[in-house]
Structures are given as C-alpha cells and as structure tokens.
Design a protein around this motif. Structure first.
Motif, PDB file in Angstrom:
ATOM      1  N   MET A  98       0.829  -1.206   0.000  1.00 17.72           N
ATOM      2  CA  MET A  98       0.000   0.000   0.000  1.00 17.72           C
ATOM      3  C   MET A  98       0.861   1.252   0.000  1.00 17.72           C
ATOM      4  O   MET A  98       0.588   2.212  -0.713  1.00 17.72           O
ATOM      5  N   PHE A 102       1.254   4.381  -2.839  1.00 19.50           N
ATOM      6  CA  PHE A 102       1.143   5.826  -2.624  1.00 19.50           C
ATOM      7  C   PHE A 102       2.378   6.568  -3.129  1.00 19.50           C
ATOM      8  O   PHE A 102       2.304   7.717  -3.525  1.00 19.50           O
ATOM      9  N   ILE A 108       6.332   9.285 -11.587  1.00 21.48           N
ATOM     10  CA  ILE A 108       5.824   9.444 -12.947  1.00 21.48           C
ATOM     11  C   ILE A 108       5.976  10.905 -13.332  1.00 21.48           C
ATOM     12  O   ILE A 108       5.709  11.801 -12.532  1.00 21.48           O
ATOM     13  N   ALA A 116      -2.857  13.715 -17.263  1.00 17.13           N
ATOM     14  CA  ALA A 116      -3.849  12.747 -16.796  1.00 17.13           C
ATOM     15  C   ALA A 116      -4.964  13.471 -16.041  1.00 17.13           C
ATOM     16  O   ALA A 116      -6.138  13.133 -16.181  1.00 17.13           O
ATOM     17  N   THR A 117      -4.578  14.465 -15.249  1.00 21.11           N
ATOM     18  CA  THR A 117      -5.589  15.238 -14.526  1.00 21.11           C
ATOM     19  C   THR A 117      -6.489  15.988 -15.504  1.00 21.11           C
ATOM     20  O   THR A 117      -7.718  16.011 -15.349  1.00 21.11           O
ATOM     21  N   LEU A 120      -8.852  13.607 -16.911  1.00 20.08           N
ATOM     22  CA  LEU A 120      -9.936  13.278 -15.975  1.00 20.08           C
ATOM     23  C   LEU A 120     -11.004  14.361 -16.000  1.00 20.08           C
ATOM     24  O   LEU A 120     -12.206  14.068 -16.051  1.00 20.08           O
ATOM     25  N   PHE A 135      -6.934  21.026  -7.569  1.00 24.63           N
ATOM     26  CA  PHE A 135      -6.995  19.564  -7.594  1.00 24.63           C
ATOM     27  C   PHE A 135      -5.690  18.989  -8.135  1.00 24.63           C
ATOM     28  O   PHE A 135      -5.118  18.070  -7.556  1.00 24.63           O
ATOM     29  N   TYR A 139      -3.185  16.659  -6.180  1.00 28.33           N
ATOM     30  CA  TYR A 139      -2.979  15.352  -6.779  1.00 28.33           C
ATOM     31  C   TYR A 139      -1.492  15.097  -7.020  1.00 28.33           C
ATOM     32  O   TYR A 139      -0.973  14.017  -6.753  1.00 28.33           O
TER      33      TYR A 139
ATOM     34  N   TRP B  11      -8.485   3.205   0.301  1.00 28.92           N
ATOM     35  CA  TRP B  11      -8.838   2.783  -1.054  1.00 28.92           C
ATOM     36  C   TRP B  11      -9.465   3.920  -1.852  1.00 28.92           C
ATOM     37  O   TRP B  11      -9.207   4.060  -3.045  1.00 28.92           O
ATOM     38  N   LEU B  13      -8.809   7.128  -1.458  1.00 28.30           N
ATOM     39  CA  LEU B  13      -7.723   8.038  -1.823  1.00 28.30           C
ATOM     40  C   LEU B  13      -6.908   7.474  -2.983  1.00 28.30           C
ATOM     41  O   LEU B  13      -6.570   8.186  -3.936  1.00 28.30           O
ATOM     42  N   LEU B  14      -6.640   6.158  -2.900  1.00 28.70           N
ATOM     43  CA  LEU B  14      -5.886   5.519  -3.990  1.00 28.70           C
ATOM     44  C   LEU B  14      -6.669   5.589  -5.294  1.00 28.70           C
ATOM     45  O   LEU B  14      -6.099   5.839  -6.355  1.00 28.70           O
ATOM     46  N   ILE B  16      -8.821   7.865  -6.229  1.00 31.85           N
ATOM     47  CA  ILE B  16      -8.732   9.220  -6.786  1.00 31.85           C
ATOM     48  C   ILE B  16      -7.348   9.469  -7.372  1.00 31.85           C
ATOM     49  O   ILE B  16      -7.197  10.026  -8.454  1.00 31.85           O
ATOM     50  N   LEU B  17      -6.326   8.990  -6.643  1.00 29.55           N
ATOM     51  CA  LEU B  17      -4.941   9.194  -7.073  1.00 29.55           C
ATOM     52  C   LEU B  17      -4.659   8.491  -8.405  1.00 29.55           C
ATOM     53  O   LEU B  17      -3.889   8.979  -9.229  1.00 29.55           O
ATOM     54  N   TYR B  18      -5.292   7.351  -8.596  1.00 25.30           N
ATOM     55  CA  TYR B  18      -4.999   6.573  -9.798  1.00 25.30           C
ATOM     56  C   TYR B  18      -6.011   6.771 -10.914  1.00 25.30           C
ATOM     57  O   TYR B  18      -5.780   6.310 -12.031  1.00 25.30           O
ATOM     58  N   ALA B  19      -7.134   7.439 -10.614  1.00 25.00           N
ATOM     59  CA  ALA B  19      -8.166   7.603 -11.646  1.00 25.00           C
ATOM     60  C   ALA B  19      -7.617   8.236 -12.921  1.00 25.00           C
ATOM     61  O   ALA B  19      -7.837   7.706 -14.014  1.00 25.00           O
ATOM     62  N   PRO B  20      -6.866   9.361 -12.815  1.00 20.00           N
ATOM     63  CA  PRO B  20      -6.363   9.967 -14.056  1.00 20.00           C
ATOM     64  C   PRO B  20      -5.456   9.023 -14.843  1.00 20.00           C
ATOM     65  O   PRO B  20      -5.591   8.907 -16.067  1.00 20.00           O
ATOM     66  N   ILE B  21      -4.555   8.339 -14.136  1.00 16.15           N
ATOM     67  CA  ILE B  21      -3.630   7.432 -14.821  1.00 16.15           C
ATOM     68  C   ILE B  21      -4.408   6.305 -15.484  1.00 16.15           C
ATOM     69  O   ILE B  21      -4.143   5.919 -16.620  1.00 16.15           O
ATOM     70  N   ILE B  23      -7.442   6.329 -16.554  1.00 18.34           N
ATOM     71  CA  ILE B  23      -8.148   6.796 -17.754  1.00 18.34           C
ATOM     72  C   ILE B  23      -7.210   6.798 -18.960  1.00 18.34           C
ATOM     73  O   ILE B  23      -7.567   6.338 -20.043  1.00 18.34           O
ATOM     74  N   ILE B  24      -5.985   7.251 -18.742  1.00 20.47           N
ATOM     75  CA  ILE B  24      -5.002   7.248 -19.835  1.00 20.47           C
ATOM     76  C   ILE B  24      -4.714   5.815 -20.297  1.00 20.47           C
ATOM     77  O   ILE B  24      -4.684   5.524 -21.492  1.00 20.47           O
ATOM     78  N   PHE B 242       4.489   4.286 -17.340  1.00 18.10           N
ATOM     79  CA  PHE B 242       3.921   3.948 -16.036  1.00 18.10           C
ATOM     80  C   PHE B 242       4.295   2.523 -15.629  1.00 18.10           C
ATOM     81  O   PHE B 242       4.767   2.286 -14.520  1.00 18.10           O
TER      82      PHE B 242
END
Lengths: 263, 266
Positions: A98, A102, A108, A116-117, A120, A135, A139, B11, B13-14, B16-21, B23-24, B242
């Motif tokens: 985990m 993080f 990256i 990526a943001t 989104l 944001f 982020y 989970w 937070l993760l 949200i953190l990974y959503a943009p990546i 999507i790509i 990535f």
C-alpha cells in the motif's frame, strides 16, 4: 608507512567533484545574484526589485501564488495525514505494498500526471480553471506529504502510546498529546516538500487552467524566455529567499533522508 | 469497524490518485483521436507508436530522452562514486563544505537549478543543446549517487581495503577487487535513480535545451499540450512509462529488502 600516503590520495578523489560543484552549483547561483542586481547593460541597479514591487501584475501573481501554495499544502496535510496514520498502523493496514502504491505516482513524469488530470476533468466534463489547478496541485504533491509523515509515524516508539493508554488517556488524548506532537517533524518536512514545488511550479498551472491563471513560476519562466534575464534573475532570487525562509522551519537533513529513503 | 473505515479511506484516496492514470491507460486501447471517446478496443496506437507511422519528432524525442538519461546516469554514477570515496576520507570543514554544496541541487527547486545553469551557459557564450542538457542533468543527478554510495562506504569494514594492500595487492587491485564490489549495490541504485530522475526531468531541461529544435519527451509533451491537440500516441507511451516505472520501483524495493534481510542474518 604505505597507508597514510594512500589515504591522502583517496582524499584527493573528491577534487574533481569539488571543482564540478563549484562550476555547476556555486557559480550559477552566484550568477543569479549578479544578474538580479544588474540592468541589461551590466550596470549595478536595484531597479529590478523596485519594478517588482511597483508592478501590480507581478506583485499580485506573487501573492496569489503564495495563496495557492498555502491552500495546496493545507489540503495535502488534511488528506495526507489520515492516510499516513492509517498506513503506519499495522492493525489497520498490514500490507507494505500500500505504501508503495502511494509513493509510485511520485516517480511518474509530472507533465504526464498533469495531462492525466486534464484528461480526468475532460472525461467528467468539468471546466478547467482554479478548481482544476488546486486539484491538480494536491494530486501531484499529496504523495510528498504522505511519505515523510508516514516515515516519522512508523519510526515512533509504540511504548509511548501504550504508556499513555496505561496511564488512562482516552484515544483522543493519546492522539493529541502523544502521536500528533511526535509526528510534527514529518509534517514540517512534508510542508517543505509540498510548499516549495507549488510555489516554483510553472508548466502545470498553464496546462490545468488553459493558461488563464498565471503563477509566479510562470512569470519567472516567461521573463527568462523573453530575454529579460535580469528581471527573471531578480524574480528567481525572490523565490529563492521565500524558500530559504521556509527552510528555516526545517534543518534540510530530513528532506534529503526522506527522499533517499525510498531506495 | 474502525478498520473498515480506515481501509475505505485508503482505497478511496488511492482510487482518486490513480483515476487519471487509469483513464489514460484505458483510452490507450482505443483508436479515438480525442481522449474520452471510446471507439472499441484496438491496439492501433501501440503499433503506430512502434511502427514509426507516428510523427517523426515523437520518436526523436524518445530517443533523445533515453540517450541523455543513459549518458547523464553513467557519468553521474562514475563522478558520484569517485566523489563519495573522496568525501568519505575527507574530514572537518572541507567535508562539510562539499556536503553542503552537494545538498544544494537536491534542495533547490528545479526552476532555480534550471535558470542558474541557463545563466551560466549564456554568460560564457556556450550554445545550448545536447551537451548543456546532459551537463545540467549530471548536476542534479550526481548528488543522489553520492548519497546512495556513501552508506555502503560507511558500512564497509575499513580494514578490508588495508588488508588487501598488506597482502600485496596494488592500490588498483584493491580498488577493483575490494572497494568496488563493496559499493557496487550503491552504485547500481544510484544509477537507476539518476536514470529515472533524468528521464523525468522537465523544469531543468526546458531552460537548457536551447532553440535548435532539440526535444526530450518532457519538452515534447509540454509543447504538444500547449498547442491543445494532444498526440493520441502519448497515451500508449504514458502507459508504457507507467508500467516501466512500476517494474523499476518493485526491483529497487525487492533489492533493498533483500539487502536489509542479508544484514540481519550477518
């Protein structure tokens, strides 16, 4: 008596790097100061600084950037602290994977992350602008807040918590009187690692706001790109002073050991 | 109950953190020019990325990025390792001075490092291009190499090197057979770190790349994004980057965990 001579020799091995550091680290920083106090003809002047103070636009951008940096840093603490706390507690989160998850986004490319943001926001049909900027900043820099806090919390001696509990402290008291005070070094080094890049960032703000909002870093970059080296150097020097001021919070050592600690 | 909320928070937070990546990554498997349009599963973007039917400049940018990163990482590793051995044997004020200078590129924001080097090059009339980018990258990579080699030197038994000399090894042999094997793990970690830092860099590069049209991946993405129309091939490329970073990080972590275990056994 071979040894002393040899050690003298090994000591000399630092000479090439010492010369390199002088040319590529010390001298360039000195040049920022020199350029900042010169006009374009090379005469000594304070005009770059008076121009910064009297020029409404750069002064406003400066204040606005500090505001954005403070908001970003506060949001990172707000969202990052609970995460770091949970990650450091073995009873709440067992897996070390985990933590890796993080930290991973830190490695990256910041432009890829920013794109990526933007993707989104496009995907969710949200407008780009101030909201996207904040944001995107949170982020991008949240992992840099979580990691140092996690590090200090993890190294914390669990006996302190047990002692507090044995002495009858409520869970809230244990947190506010023991855990939180002990994690402050992690928070200060997290603040350094988030505040500094937010104040100096330039391309991210451009991409996240379609170039509608300018941050201080963008102004510095534009001046350098447009050949206004002296004014750009003066602005860089101001940025450097702000950063030195924040660095007084921290002894600097923490940040280095935190960054190196990933490896 | 407490555990449930804690897990849920992590989970979320993760996610949200990974959503943009994510999507790509997802939209790298469709042909649509505009991100967010799904026109069915396709690996066309991947094949066009590798078959060279994509704009030549993107391929050039990738090549430049890798060449710069390889040279910068190799030079930083050599320079940093030699420096670490030297700094380790230094004492007192000299040691402090060189350590302080070594910390500056790590503490300075990238934009300051970039601008200060830019001023150095223009002041001495150096034309900006490949060489200046590589020099700039060596400047901010070497401190990290020094920092990853130093602990190995501190852990090493200093008598080993002396013993080799006492047993008749020449200083060169002692270096090759004793010192280098001892610090090698630190050198490898330092090289990987320097390589990733160099590939990742944008802020220092943009000030030192000059105006001759030389592009690295970062500056290419920046220029592309500024124009508004993102090259679709950047999606599979980001996905590959990535995954590569993920694998590299896992390797580094497994290595350091193994090293830590070894130390415990000893």
């Amino acid at each position: 008596m071979k040894l002393p001579r040899l050690f003298t020799k090994r000591r000399h091995w630092s000479i090439p790097y010492a010369i390199f550091l002088f040319i590529f680290v010390a001298l360039p920083l000195l040049l920022i100061v020199v350029y900042a106090f010169q006009d374009s003809e090379g005469n000594f002047t304070f005009s770059n600084f008076t121009r910064f103070i009297t020029n409404q636009e750069s002064a406003n951008t400066f204040v606005y950037s500090i505001g954005i940096a403070i908001i970003t840093t506060l949001l990172c603490i707000l969202f990052g602290y609970p995460a770091a706390y949970i990650l450091s507690r073995k009873d709440l989160c067992r897996s070390s994977v985990m933590v890796l998850l993080f930290i991973l986004p830190m490695w990256i490319n910041i432009l890829v992350r920013t794109l990526a943001t933007v993707a989104l926001f496009d995907f969710l049909h949200l407008p780009l602008g101030e909201g996207a900027l904040i944001f995107g900043m949170v982020y991008n820099f949240l992992p840099f807040m979580i990691y140092p806090i996690y590090n200090t919390l993890q190294k914390m001696d669990y006996n302190y918590i047990e002692a507090a509990q044995d002495l009858g402290a409520s869970p809230i008291k244990v947190f506010s009187k023991v855990v939180f005070p002990l994690s402050i070094p992690g928070i200060t080094s997290g603040i350094m690692m988030v505040f500094m890049p937010t104040i100096s960032t330039f391309a991210i703000s451009e991409l996240l706001t379609m170039n509608n909002i300018k941050l201080f870093g963008t102004v510095v970059q534009e001046n350098i790109n447009n050949g206004m080296w002296n004014y750009g150097a003066a602005l860089s020097l101001i940025m450097l002073l702000i950063i030195l001021a924040t660095e007084l919070f921290n002894d600097g050592e923490d940040r280095v050991s935190n960054e190196g600690g990933i490896i | 109950m407490k555990k449930f909320f804690a897990q849920a928070y992590i989970w979320l937070l993760l996610a949200i953190l990974y959503a943009p990546i994510l999507i790509i990554v997802i939209f790298s498997f469709t042909e649509a020019k505009v991100l967010g349009n799904w026109t069915g599963f396709s690996t066309k973007l991947y094949t066009s990325l590798f078959s060279g039917s994509v704009q030549h400049s993107l391929i050039d940018a990738i090549q430049n990025t890798l060449i710069i990163a390889l040279i910068a990482a190799a030079v930083s590793t050599i320079l940093g390792s030699i420096a670490a051995i030297g700094i380790y044997s230094l004492k007192g004020r000299k040691k402090m001075a060189i350590n302080t200078l070594n910390n500056i590129p790590m503490l300075n924001p990238d934009i300051i490092t970039g601008i200060s080097l830019f001023l150095l090059f223009v002041s001495f009339g150096v034309t900006q291009g490949y060489a200046t980018v590589i020099l700039a990258h060596i400047t901010f990579c070497t401190p990290y190499v020094v920092l990853s080699v130093m602990p190995r030197l501190q852990q090493m038994n200093p008598n080993l090197y002396e013993a080799a000399l006492d047993l008749g090894a020449t200083p060169g042999q002692a270096l090759r057979k004793v010192l280098i094997p001892e610090i090698k793990p630190g050198m490898i970690s330092g090289f990987i770190l320097a390589f990733t830092l160099s590939i990742d860099d944008f802020a220092v590069t943009i000030f030192n790349i000059g105006t001759s049209g030389l592009e690295t991946l970062s500056t290419y993405i920046y220029a592309d994004a500024r124009k508004g129309g993102l090259t679709p091939e950047l999606r599979p490329l980001s996905t590959i980057i990535f995954v590569t970073v993920l694998i590299l990080l896992i390797i580094i972590n497994v290595r350091s965990q193994r090293a830590a275990k070894k130390k415990e056994v000893l």
